[in-house]
Motif scaffolding. Sequence first.
Motif, PDB file in Angstrom:
ATOM      1  N   LYS A  94     113.696   2.579 -14.217  1.00  0.00           N
ATOM      2  CA  LYS A  94     114.391   1.627 -15.085  1.00  0.00           C
ATOM      3  C   LYS A  94     115.652   2.218 -15.706  1.00  0.00           C
ATOM      4  O   LYS A  94     116.537   1.482 -16.137  1.00  0.00           O
ATOM      5  CB  LYS A  94     113.453   1.159 -16.191  1.00  0.00           C
ATOM      6  CG  LYS A  94     112.229   0.393 -15.693  1.00  0.00           C
ATOM      7  CD  LYS A  94     111.342   0.001 -16.859  1.00  0.00           C
ATOM      8  CE  LYS A  94     110.141  -0.801 -16.415  1.00  0.00           C
ATOM      9  NZ  LYS A  94     109.271  -1.179 -17.561  1.00  0.00           N
ATOM     10  N   GLY A  95     115.726   3.531 -15.781  1.00  0.00           N
ATOM     11  CA  GLY A  95     116.892   4.192 -16.366  1.00  0.00           C
ATOM     12  C   GLY A  95     117.187   5.488 -15.631  1.00  0.00           C
ATOM     13  O   GLY A  95     116.581   5.807 -14.613  1.00  0.00           O
ATOM     14  N   LYS A  96     118.105   6.267 -16.169  1.00  0.00           N
ATOM     15  CA  LYS A  96     118.609   7.451 -15.470  1.00  0.00           C
ATOM     16  C   LYS A  96     117.744   8.701 -15.644  1.00  0.00           C
ATOM     17  O   LYS A  96     117.896   9.665 -14.902  1.00  0.00           O
ATOM     18  CB  LYS A  96     120.038   7.766 -15.953  1.00  0.00           C
ATOM     19  CG  LYS A  96     121.062   6.711 -15.544  1.00  0.00           C
ATOM     20  CD  LYS A  96     122.455   7.134 -15.967  1.00  0.00           C
ATOM     21  CE  LYS A  96     123.513   6.161 -15.472  1.00  0.00           C
ATOM     22  NZ  LYS A  96     123.577   6.128 -14.001  1.00  0.00           N
ATOM     23  N   ARG A  97     116.814   8.714 -16.578  1.00  0.00           N
ATOM     24  CA  ARG A  97     116.134   9.946 -16.964  1.00  0.00           C
ATOM     25  C   ARG A  97     115.447  10.662 -15.807  1.00  0.00           C
ATOM     26  O   ARG A  97     115.473  11.891 -15.717  1.00  0.00           O
ATOM     27  CB  ARG A  97     115.109   9.651 -18.074  1.00  0.00           C
ATOM     28  CG  ARG A  97     114.522  10.914 -18.693  1.00  0.00           C
ATOM     29  CD  ARG A  97     113.616  10.581 -19.869  1.00  0.00           C
ATOM     30  NE  ARG A  97     112.324  10.083 -19.448  1.00  0.00           N
ATOM     31  CZ  ARG A  97     111.287  10.863 -19.158  1.00  0.00           C
ATOM     32  NH1 ARG A  97     111.413  12.180 -19.207  1.00  0.00           N
ATOM     33  NH2 ARG A  97     110.131  10.339 -18.813  1.00  0.00           N
ATOM     34  N   GLU A 141     116.038  10.065 -12.419  1.00  0.00           N
ATOM     35  CA  GLU A 141     116.721   9.885 -11.133  1.00  0.00           C
ATOM     36  C   GLU A 141     116.742  11.157 -10.288  1.00  0.00           C
ATOM     37  O   GLU A 141     116.586  11.100  -9.067  1.00  0.00           O
ATOM     38  CB  GLU A 141     118.143   9.364 -11.347  1.00  0.00           C
ATOM     39  CG  GLU A 141     118.185   7.899 -11.756  1.00  0.00           C
ATOM     40  CD  GLU A 141     119.597   7.369 -11.859  1.00  0.00           C
ATOM     41  OE1 GLU A 141     120.556   8.134 -11.581  1.00  0.00           O
ATOM     42  OE2 GLU A 141     119.758   6.182 -12.209  1.00  0.00           O
ATOM     43  N   ASP A 167     107.917   2.666 -19.816  1.00  0.00           N
ATOM     44  CA  ASP A 167     109.300   2.393 -20.224  1.00  0.00           C
ATOM     45  C   ASP A 167     110.292   2.960 -19.215  1.00  0.00           C
ATOM     46  O   ASP A 167     111.445   2.526 -19.160  1.00  0.00           O
ATOM     47  CB  ASP A 167     109.580   2.995 -21.599  1.00  0.00           C
ATOM     48  CG  ASP A 167     108.836   2.278 -22.715  1.00  0.00           C
ATOM     49  OD1 ASP A 167     108.434   1.112 -22.497  1.00  0.00           O
ATOM     50  OD2 ASP A 167     108.650   2.878 -23.789  1.00  0.00           O
ATOM     51  N   ASP A 168     109.851   3.936 -18.382  1.00  0.00           N
ATOM     52  CA  ASP A 168     110.748   4.624 -17.453  1.00  0.00           C
ATOM     53  C   ASP A 168     110.691   4.097 -16.028  1.00  0.00           C
ATOM     54  O   ASP A 168     111.665   4.244 -15.282  1.00  0.00           O
ATOM     55  CB  ASP A 168     110.428   6.123 -17.412  1.00  0.00           C
ATOM     56  CG  ASP A 168     110.873   6.842 -18.671  1.00  0.00           C
ATOM     57  OD1 ASP A 168     111.972   6.524 -19.172  1.00  0.00           O
ATOM     58  OD2 ASP A 168     110.129   7.707 -19.153  1.00  0.00           O
ATOM     59  N   THR A 217     117.724   5.716  -7.615  1.00  0.00           N
ATOM     60  CA  THR A 217     117.169   4.782  -8.590  1.00  0.00           C
ATOM     61  C   THR A 217     115.805   4.251  -8.175  1.00  0.00           C
ATOM     62  O   THR A 217     114.972   3.946  -9.028  1.00  0.00           O
ATOM     63  CB  THR A 217     118.107   3.590  -8.791  1.00  0.00           C
ATOM     64  OG1 THR A 217     118.349   2.956  -7.517  1.00  0.00           O
ATOM     65  CG2 THR A 217     119.438   4.036  -9.383  1.00  0.00           C
ATOM     66  N   ARG A 241     117.911  -3.802 -11.267  1.00  0.00           N
ATOM     67  CA  ARG A 241     118.696  -2.854 -12.078  1.00  0.00           C
ATOM     68  C   ARG A 241     120.135  -2.937 -11.621  1.00  0.00           C
ATOM     69  O   ARG A 241     120.421  -2.898 -10.431  1.00  0.00           O
ATOM     70  CB  ARG A 241     118.149  -1.446 -11.892  1.00  0.00           C
ATOM     71  CG  ARG A 241     118.916  -0.391 -12.669  1.00  0.00           C
ATOM     72  CD  ARG A 241     118.245   0.962 -12.546  1.00  0.00           C
ATOM     73  NE  ARG A 241     119.139   2.012 -12.985  1.00  0.00           N
ATOM     74  CZ  ARG A 241     118.858   3.309 -12.936  1.00  0.00           C
ATOM     75  NH1 ARG A 241     117.688   3.695 -12.448  1.00  0.00           N
ATOM     76  NH2 ARG A 241     119.724   4.209 -13.342  1.00  0.00           N
TER      77      ARG A 241
END
Length: 296
Positions: free
Chosen positions: A10-13, A15, A259-260, A140, A295
Amino acid sequence: MCGIVGLFLKGKRLESELGALVAAMLETMSERGPDSAGFAVFGEGEDGRVKLTLRLVDVDADSVLADAAGVLGCGVCGQMRETHLVLSIPAEEEVKARFWAEGRPDLVLVGVGNRMELYKEVGAPADVARRFGLQAMSGTHAIGHTRMATESAVTTAGAHPFSTGKDQCLVHNGSLSNHNDLRRRLRRGGMRFETENDSEVAAAYLTSRMAGGLSLGQALEAGLGELDGFYTFVCGTAGGFAVLRDPISCKPAVMAETDDYVAFGSEYRALVPLPDIESARVFEPEPAHVYAWERH
C-alpha cells in the motif's frame, strides 16, 4: 493442485523487500506445485519506455540485442536474467518490437509493460526464484505461481503467470470447462494464443473486457457470468491487484491485510514470512466476490 501467492504494497516502506518476501512465499508453496514456477513483478517504470520480457531459445543475448537495435534503433537496451531478456525500448516502437519478436522462432514474448517484468521456468519454485534473482527485486506488487501439471505436459510455456495485455497478468488454480469455446470466440476477436492452457484463455478474456473499457474488477465481475468451472484468480495490472474465487470456491485461499500490504496465499503458511502477520486481518475470500486494490 498448484499454489498461488500475491503481495500488494500500500505504500513505499516495504518496496525494497518485495522480491525477498514473495520469494519466501513462493518457496513455501513448492509442495503444491513442484514442477515449474513463475512470477510477475511490477517495479518502477520509465516514462516513454516499454519493457518486453523475452524468453531466449538457443540464442545468445548479445545477438538478440544487436538485431533489436538494428530493427528498432539506438534506444534499445536490455538486461539478461537466466533464460529471459528484459528489453527496454522507446514506447513508440512497441508495435514494431512486438512484430519483430513474434517473427523470430528463437524468441518467446512472455510479457509487455511499462512496469511489469514476467519470468517463468521449469524447475522447483525455490530454484526458479533464485535463478531469476527474485529476492533482490523491488516494486509495488507481485504475483507468483507454483504448478503441478495435471492436464498437460511440464513446459515453460505452460507455467504461470500468463500475460495477454500490457502490464496485465494472471495466475490461476483450478479448471475452466468452457475454455475451448471461449478461445474460439476470442480468436475471432483478434486474440492470439501460445498454449492450450485454460489459464491463458482466462487472461485473454480479462484483456478483451478491459480493452472494452472495464476496470480489472469489472472484468472479473463479468467473468462470473461467462467463465464456467472452478477457479481462483489472482491478477495484476500496472496499478492494481485483484482476487476472485468462483461461486463454489473448492480451491483453498487465504488473505491477510495490514496497513502496509494485502497478501494472498493458497495456504496460510505462505503468509507466515510476512512482517506483522500476527497482527494482520486474516480472512478467507468469499465465493464470487471480487477483491480489488489500486495504487497510483
